[in-house]
Design a protein around this motif. Structure first.
Motif, mmCIF file in Angstrom:
data_model
loop_
_atom_site.group_PDB
_atom_site.id
_atom_site.type_symbol
_atom_site.label_atom_id
_atom_site.label_comp_id
_atom_site.label_asym_id
_atom_site.label_seq_id
_atom_site.Cartn_x
_atom_site.Cartn_y
_atom_site.Cartn_z
ATOM 1 N N THR A 178 -85.585 34.737 5.608
ATOM 2 C CA THR A 178 -85.709 33.347 6.052
ATOM 3 C C THR A 178 -84.679 33.084 7.135
ATOM 4 O OG1 THR A 178 -84.051 32.531 4.518
ATOM 5 C CG2 THR A 178 -86.311 32.673 3.704
ATOM 6 N N TRP A 179 -84.836 31.955 7.822
ATOM 7 C CA TRP A 179 -83.885 31.606 8.873
ATOM 8 C C TRP A 179 -82.483 31.428 8.293
ATOM 9 C CZ3 TRP A 179 -84.102 32.712 13.618
ATOM 10 C CH2 TRP A 179 -85.336 32.776 14.281
ATOM 11 N N ASP A 180 -82.399 30.820 7.110
ATOM 12 C CA ASP A 180 -81.086 30.645 6.488
ATOM 13 C C ASP A 180 -80.417 32.000 6.271
ATOM 14 O OD1 ASP A 180 -81.346 27.956 6.494
ATOM 15 O OD2 ASP A 180 -82.101 27.802 4.426
ATOM 16 N N GLU A 181 -81.216 32.962 5.779
ATOM 17 C CA GLU A 181 -80.665 34.294 5.547
ATOM 18 C C GLU A 181 -80.263 34.974 6.851
ATOM 19 O OE1 GLU A 181 -83.634 35.010 1.763
ATOM 20 O OE2 GLU A 181 -83.279 36.704 3.094
ATOM 21 N N SER A 222 -93.376 28.841 16.891
ATOM 22 C CA SER A 222 -93.340 29.735 15.721
ATOM 23 C C SER A 222 -92.603 29.080 14.563
ATOM 24 C CB SER A 222 -92.639 31.052 16.066
ATOM 25 O OG SER A 222 -93.349 31.746 17.042
ATOM 26 N N ILE A 223 -91.424 28.519 14.851
ATOM 27 C CA ILE A 223 -90.630 27.934 13.764
ATOM 28 C C ILE A 223 -91.347 26.710 13.195
ATOM 29 C CG2 ILE A 223 -88.353 27.074 13.090
ATOM 30 C CD1 ILE A 223 -87.159 28.509 15.435
ATOM 31 N N THR A 224 -91.934 25.895 14.082
ATOM 32 C CA THR A 224 -92.656 24.709 13.621
ATOM 33 C C THR A 224 -93.800 25.094 12.687
ATOM 34 O OG1 THR A 224 -92.129 23.550 15.654
ATOM 35 C CG2 THR A 224 -93.946 22.671 14.370
ATOM 36 N N GLU A 225 -94.609 26.052 13.146
ATOM 37 C CA GLU A 225 -95.754 26.474 12.330
ATOM 38 C C GLU A 225 -95.288 27.079 11.010
ATOM 39 O OE1 GLU A 225 -99.283 27.047 13.072
ATOM 40 O OE2 GLU A 225 -99.290 25.748 14.831
ATOM 41 N N SER A 226 -94.178 27.834 11.060
ATOM 42 C CA SER A 226 -93.654 28.435 9.827
ATOM 43 C C SER A 226 -93.214 27.357 8.854
ATOM 44 C CB SER A 226 -92.477 29.349 10.141
ATOM 45 O OG SER A 226 -92.849 30.338 11.053
ATOM 46 N N ALA A 227 -92.716 26.242 9.402
ATOM 47 C CA ALA A 227 -92.255 25.154 8.539
ATOM 48 C C ALA A 227 -93.426 24.269 8.124
ATOM 49 C CB ALA A 227 -91.197 24.331 9.266
ATOM 50 N N ILE A 249 -83.534 23.815 12.633
ATOM 51 C CA ILE A 249 -83.254 25.258 12.566
ATOM 52 C C ILE A 249 -82.770 25.771 13.918
ATOM 53 C CG2 ILE A 249 -84.329 27.523 12.266
ATOM 54 C CD1 ILE A 249 -86.112 26.305 10.125
ATOM 55 N N LEU A 250 -83.467 25.359 14.981
ATOM 56 C CA LEU A 250 -83.113 25.813 16.327
ATOM 57 C C LEU A 250 -81.691 25.362 16.682
ATOM 58 C CD1 LEU A 250 -84.704 27.479 18.291
ATOM 59 C CD2 LEU A 250 -85.644 25.404 19.287
ATOM 60 N N HIS A 251 -81.366 24.145 16.271
ATOM 61 C CA HIS A 251 -80.035 23.618 16.554
ATOM 62 C C HIS A 251 -78.966 24.395 15.785
ATOM 63 C CE1 HIS A 251 -76.903 20.728 17.430
ATOM 64 N NE2 HIS A 251 -76.645 20.631 16.139
ATOM 65 N N GLU A 252 -79.246 24.612 14.502
ATOM 66 C CA GLU A 252 -78.291 25.336 13.667
ATOM 67 C C GLU A 252 -78.067 26.748 14.206
ATOM 68 O OE1 GLU A 252 -79.509 25.195 9.563
ATOM 69 O OE2 GLU A 252 -77.842 26.506 9.021
ATOM 70 N N LEU A 253 -79.178 27.400 14.560
ATOM 71 C CA LEU A 253 -79.131 28.772 15.047
ATOM 72 C C LEU A 253 -78.279 28.887 16.310
ATOM 73 C CD1 LEU A 253 -80.394 31.668 14.875
ATOM 74 C CD2 LEU A 253 -82.254 30.809 16.280
ATOM 75 N N ALA A 302 -89.433 29.784 7.409
ATOM 76 C CA ALA A 302 -88.655 28.549 7.515
ATOM 77 C C ALA A 302 -88.291 28.055 6.116
ATOM 78 C CB ALA A 302 -89.443 27.490 8.270
ATOM 79 N N THR A 303 -89.240 28.225 5.189
ATOM 80 C CA THR A 303 -88.995 27.859 3.798
ATOM 81 C C THR A 303 -89.208 29.124 2.975
ATOM 82 O OG1 THR A 303 -90.299 25.934 4.427
ATOM 83 C CG2 THR A 303 -89.541 26.039 2.137
ATOM 84 N N ALA A 304 -88.251 29.458 2.102
ATOM 85 C CA ALA A 304 -88.371 30.684 1.335
ATOM 86 C C ALA A 304 -89.682 30.687 0.555
ATOM 87 C CB ALA A 304 -87.190 30.820 0.379
ATOM 88 N N GLY A 305 -90.413 31.792 0.645
ATOM 89 C CA GLY A 305 -91.651 31.922 -0.107
ATOM 90 C C GLY A 305 -92.886 31.513 0.677
ATOM 91 N N GLU A 306 -92.699 30.684 1.715
ATOM 92 C CA GLU A 306 -93.839 30.296 2.563
ATOM 93 C C GLU A 306 -93.940 31.320 3.693
ATOM 94 O OE1 GLU A 306 -95.929 27.417 2.709
ATOM 95 O OE2 GLU A 306 -95.294 27.190 0.607
#
Lengths: 316, 442
Positions: B169-172, B205-210, B234-238, B299-303
């Motif tokens: 995931t992005w967090d990971e 990509s990130i939007t669709e993943s979320a 996510i983009l901001h955090e990254l 973007a979300t774990a498991g999705e």
């Protein structure tokens, strides 16, 4: 060209109300022949300039996007409101104004210096004048590409010399500086040429008389040469400002308008050719046309600039 | 053309120069008119692709003289390609027959009436066995306007020595990069962060993943829902965690590839198209051995993540004088066999599912190997690609895509200055204008 000039001076006379009836039969026939001879040229000029201008104005009053042909409609001045209230337009307008002011000022100073050198040279005059004109003879796009490669990180010699660590063309102010540099390098010779023609108008006797009266070289330059040259200076400035305001090719090659370095012409291109929005794009070109017309108007009415060769005609 | 010139010369030997010129001119125009009726020429306008001429030659052979396909190379950059076609189509140029469209242009060309609709047998053939994601990019308002030629999908590339188990995931990803940085190892997350279409793809990509959407399904209005805002976060955090490369705002595909490929690279994760794989083998064979791939981060774990798909579709111009032949030619150029050839020789992933499992090499008479590649040897990551293609993130379909994309890349640039709520608000209003072709493009 000569027939055209003759015709344009003849025109108001024939068109004027009675009172000039004393024209002889022969003279009038001559006039008529003159008009007829230049009519084809005038018609072609109208067809290739007036018609596109009118058509642009017409397009600018419509909602017209090539991708939505079904939605074309007349919307009056709405496009003008959209463009004039857009921050993107004003950013590029500011950039264009800034570029025009800075580059024309630099060109004027450097061009004057170059003109004085070319005017005063005694040896190898032709050679020096030719060499000075080389940048002006190079195609702008070609010159712009060589500037771009020179400033490409890693491979460009100027990039390695000036800023080995940075990509200058991707930062706003450095990119702005490079665009000005490319413009100045390219058009200073043109400025010098126009000013040199003005220098030739200054009678040597006048300068000598001033020096006999005890004027220093600077005083001679400011109080004698510049005033006599004023018409030539104004024409040179006017030409360059009109040109500089429409700057496109240098920017297109160097940055393509990235990092807010786009001029109004680049914006117009993006909306018209890339965005396929004929309405907004035409509105922008009409606005550029109006701005250029205002600049010309200020020069002609405000400073009394006249076309070269018609010294008395400027203030009519 | 050859015969035309011969006739011109023949006339010249008999008459005076001026007359010759006239005769030659008349002959040229008459012959040109005749010529196009007998030996039909199908002009294909398509991006430069190294071995595409071979595909064209194959199809010409198959046409057996009924028509002759001519491959006209468009400029290398996407804007240049679109500009040239659009300018000519707006003038109703009938010399263009088959158009190579980037997947984001189909709606625009269809709505403007430049692309002819595919119907009947042609439609059935163009849709047969095609993966749903790529197929969606060839449709506009439930009608088919192009045949899919090749697709493309972004994966995450990583170094197995740094992260034997890739983050999912992005967090990971962000946590792993921070940890690697602390340990003094290569740590950067590299992606296409320059102000251009690549940044839009990344954001999409990130939007669709979320689970979000930028535009509504019909492409007529702005959605910018929770998922789209989450993607901004996510983009901001990254980009503010100190784990991106300094040249991020200049990085397009190639710069991104190079920053992972270079000797002494500080990159640990790369989000990019599969073309980086063959390039890596040549550019840095030592690291290539350890470069692995996985799907785009979730973007979300498991999705499951949904990564942006790219590629090209072939459309037939509405102004073409030889539409039946143009449809036939387009179908041949993207047939399963030719897609396989393009995939192994030019690295463009096929849109027809069965091609992925085709074990036969280019030359079926010899065993597969480095000199005679098949899908397996040319595409070790083909299963991951196929997996990802089944859950794709299609970029918003709208005739005004060019405007929408320009607005998004401008507003998101630089990504580190994103303020999720405010940026979303700005996107909402500027995209609305762009959709109605009302606003001014930057």
């Amino acid at each position: 060209m000569t027939t055209e000039v003759a015709a344009s001076t003849a025109d108001p006379d024939t068109g004027a109300p009675a009172g000039k009836k004393q024209l002889s039969e022969g003279k009038r026939a001559e006039r008529r022949l003159g008009l007829l001879l230049c009519a084809p040229a005038a018609l072609v000029m109208l067809a290739v300039t007036a018609w596109p201008v009118i058509y642009s104005v017409w397009l600018s009053l419509q909602r017209y996007d090539l991708r939505f042909p079904g939605q074309t409609e007349f919307i009056g001045l709405e496009n003008y409101i959209t463009v004039l209230s857009s921050p993107y337009w004003w950013t590029s307008f500011g950039v264009t104004m800034g570029l025009t002011a800075v580059s024309v000022a630099l060109e004027f100073v450097l061009g004057f210096a170059l003109a004085l050198i070319m005017h005063r040279t005694i040896v190898a005059r032709g050679l020096i004048r030719t060499v000075a004109l080389i940048p002006y003879g190079i195609v702008t796009v070609v010159a712009a590409f060589s500037w771009r490669y020179a400033f490409t990180p890693d491979t460009g010699y100027l990039a390695q010399l000036l800023a080995p660590e940075a990509a200058l063309l991707t930062e706003r102010m450095p990119a702005f500086g490079i665009i000005v540099l490319a413009e100045v390098w390219k058009t200073t010779p043109f400025m010098a040429l126009l000013l040199m023609a003005g220098l030739a108008l200054v009678p040597d006797d006048l300068v000598k008389a001033a020096s006999v009266d005890g004027a220093s070289p600077w005083q001679r330059f400011i109080k004698v040469i510049v005033p006599v040259m004023k018409p030539a200076i104004l024409v040179a400035l006017l030409f360059r400002m009109l040109d500089a305001f429409r700057i496109f090719d240098n920017i297109f090659v160097l940055t393509n308008g990235a990092q807010q370095t786009g001029s109004v012409s680049v914006s117009t291109y993006n909306n018209l050719i890339q965005g396929l929005n004929l309405g907004i794009g035409s509105t922008m070109s009409v606005l550029i046309f109006i701005t250029v017309a205002i600049i010309a108007f200020i020069f002609v009415k405000g400073f009394g600039t006249a076309a070269p060769g018609s010294d008395d005609g400027g203030r009519r | 053309m050859g015969s035309t010139r011969r006739v011109g010369r023949g006339a010249g030997s008999r008459s005076r120069p001026l007359v010759t010129l006239g005769v030659a001119l008349v002959a040229t125009s008459v012959l040109a008119a005749c010529g196009s009726e007998t030996g039909k020429t199908i002009n294909v306008y398509y991006a430069p692709e190294e071995n595409f001429q071979t595909v064209v030659d194959n199809c010409n052979e198959q046409a057996n003289g009924r028509y002759q396909i001519v491959y006209n190379k468009l400029p290398r950059d996407a804007d240049g390609q679109r500009e040239q076609m659009v300018r000519r189509l707006a003038a109703e140029d009938d010399e263009m027959d088959v158009l190579g469209l980037d997947v984001t242009w189909v709606a625009e060309f269809a709505e403007a009436g430049w692309a002819a609709e595919w119907t009947g047998k042609n439609k059935a053939e163009a849709e047969e066995g095609v993966l749903p994601g790529p197929l969606e990019t060839a449709m506009w308002q439930d009608k088919l306007y192009a045949a899919t030629k090749n697709t493309n999908i972004q994966l995450m590339w990583y170094d197995e020595r740094l992260t034997p188990e890739p983050p999912e995931t992005w967090d990971e990803v962000i946590a792993a990069a921070k940890r690697l940085k602390q340990q003094g190892k290569p740590y950067q997350v590299v992606f296409t962060g320059a102000q251009y279409e690549g940044l839009v793809s990344m954001y999409n990509s990130i939007t669709e993943s979320a689970g979000g959407q930028i535009l509504s399904d019909d492409g007529l209005s702005v959605e910018m829902d929770e998922g789209a805002v989450r993607a901004l976060e996510i983009l901001h955090e990254l980009t503010t965690a100190g784990i991106t490369a300094p040249g991020l705002t200049n990085a397009q595909e190639d710069e991104t590839r190079l920053s992972f490929e270079a000797k002494g690279s500080q990159a640990a994760f790369q989000l990019n198209w599969p073309f980086v794989y063959p390039a890596m083998q040549e550019g840095n064979p030592e690291r290539a051995e350890h470069m692995k791939w996985t799907r785009f981060p979730e973007a979300t774990a498991g999705e499951p993540s949904r990564s942006t798909i790219g590629g090209y579709n072939l459309a037939v111009s509405s102004y073409s004088k030889h539409q039946p032949e143009a449809f036939e030619a387009a179908l041949c150029l993207r047939s399963a066999e030719n897609q396989k050839f393009s995939a192994v020789s030019d690295g463009v992933p096929p849109t027809i599912e069965s091609v992925y499992n085709d074990p036969e090499p280019i030359d079926p008479s010899k065993p597969a190997g480095d000199d005679n590649p098949n899908m397996e040897t040319a595409y070790p990551m083909k299963d991951t690609i196929l997996d990802a293609l089944k859950e794709p993130g299609v970029r918003p379909l709208t005739p005004a895509y060019q405007n929408v994309s320009t607005v998004i890349s401008t507003v998101l640039s630089p990504p580190s200055s994103i303020d999720p709520q405010a940026t979303a608000e700005r996107l909402r209003s500027e995209i609305t204008d762009a959709l109605e072709s009302k606003g001014v493009l930057p």
